[in-house]
Design an enzyme around this catalytic site. Sequence first.
Site, short mmCIF file in Angstrom:
data_model
loop_
_atom_site.label_atom_id
_atom_site.label_comp_id
_atom_site.label_asym_id
_atom_site.label_seq_id
_atom_site.Cartn_x
_atom_site.Cartn_y
_atom_site.Cartn_z
CB CYS A 274 37.77 47.06 41.62
SG CYS A 274 39.02 48.30 41.99
CG HIS B 145 39.29 44.98 38.26
ND1 HIS B 145 39.00 46.27 37.86
CD2 HIS B 145 40.20 45.11 39.27
CE1 HIS B 145 39.69 47.13 38.58
NE2 HIS B 145 40.43 46.45 39.44
CG ASN C 41 42.56 49.38 38.90
OD1 ASN C 41 41.38 49.52 38.63
ND2 ASN C 41 42.97 48.75 39.99
#
Length: 328
Positions: free
Chosen positions: A118, A255, A285
């Site tokens: 990520c 993020h 996500n």
Amino acid sequence: MMQRPNSVVLSTGSYLPEIVVKNEDLTQFPESAIPLIEKYTGIRARRKAPEGMLTSDMASKAAEACLEKIGFSPADVGGLIVCTSTPDRAFPPTATKVQCNIGMELGQSFAFDLNSVCSGALFGISVADSFIKNGACENILVIGADMYSRILFEKDFSTLPFFGDGAGAILLGTDSERPGAGIIKSLMRSDGEKGEAAVHNGNGVMPLKDERSAYVKMDGRAIYQFALAEGSSIIREIAEKTGTSLSEVSLIVTHQANSNIITAIAKELGLPAEKFYINLYEYGNTAGASVPIALDEALAKSLANRGDLILLAAFGGGLSWSASLIRY
């Protein structure tokens, strides 16, 4: 000594698959569990790539959107970094497929993959900035692209509801007409000792114990605590190392994993939540794609203007975390 050029954000672009999977569509889980998804993460829906689509396809669409926005010819792109933890296959790199797809000049440009999960796109930004500043390349296209719908166990409530597919692109390069703009500083951090908190064994050489071990496994509580601690810490650190007050920053893009993490980071730093852009409600996500997608949307909404300070921060598997401070 010649002054090194700044790496300026020349353009951004993104791609999200058309298929929308809402929380109520996740009928494999108990009806009583569905409200918990939004309650604990803010996620209401996510995008899912159609059958037959590859990570390289999403990355190519984001790249084309980025370049077309400013009329930049793919043949003039000097380098390409695809930041992904869901490559088309182990090799050749997904990036070389994208290089072909978008029409870069083969043999005269480079393309490679980078995997820091990520945090990948921010690691990619830091690497691209170094290449540009040392004169190795005039411009580099950094793409975050991930397709987690292919690597999640359909009945795992600890992972499947929280991820979505997508890709985001950032074109970095020099711009003589924007002398004050560019990447001011980037930070990258990793802690391999805690790497087992988020694991996918499916495309490596490690033997699989069983069919279930081929899918993502995640310790949600450990990741939440890590993201909150290191996310706020690295934002504070990059501000201190650049002599910047966070009150001077117009836009913070982190993020997009969990809205509660983002609001908690804002509270920890004593900043208004409105300074942080959040779009995970409808996308989930998107792993390495989340920061580039969110940045593209935020800039399209004019949440930052030329000359403003933008702070990017990411945290995820590895464990890894990163931040970049940019004068837009």
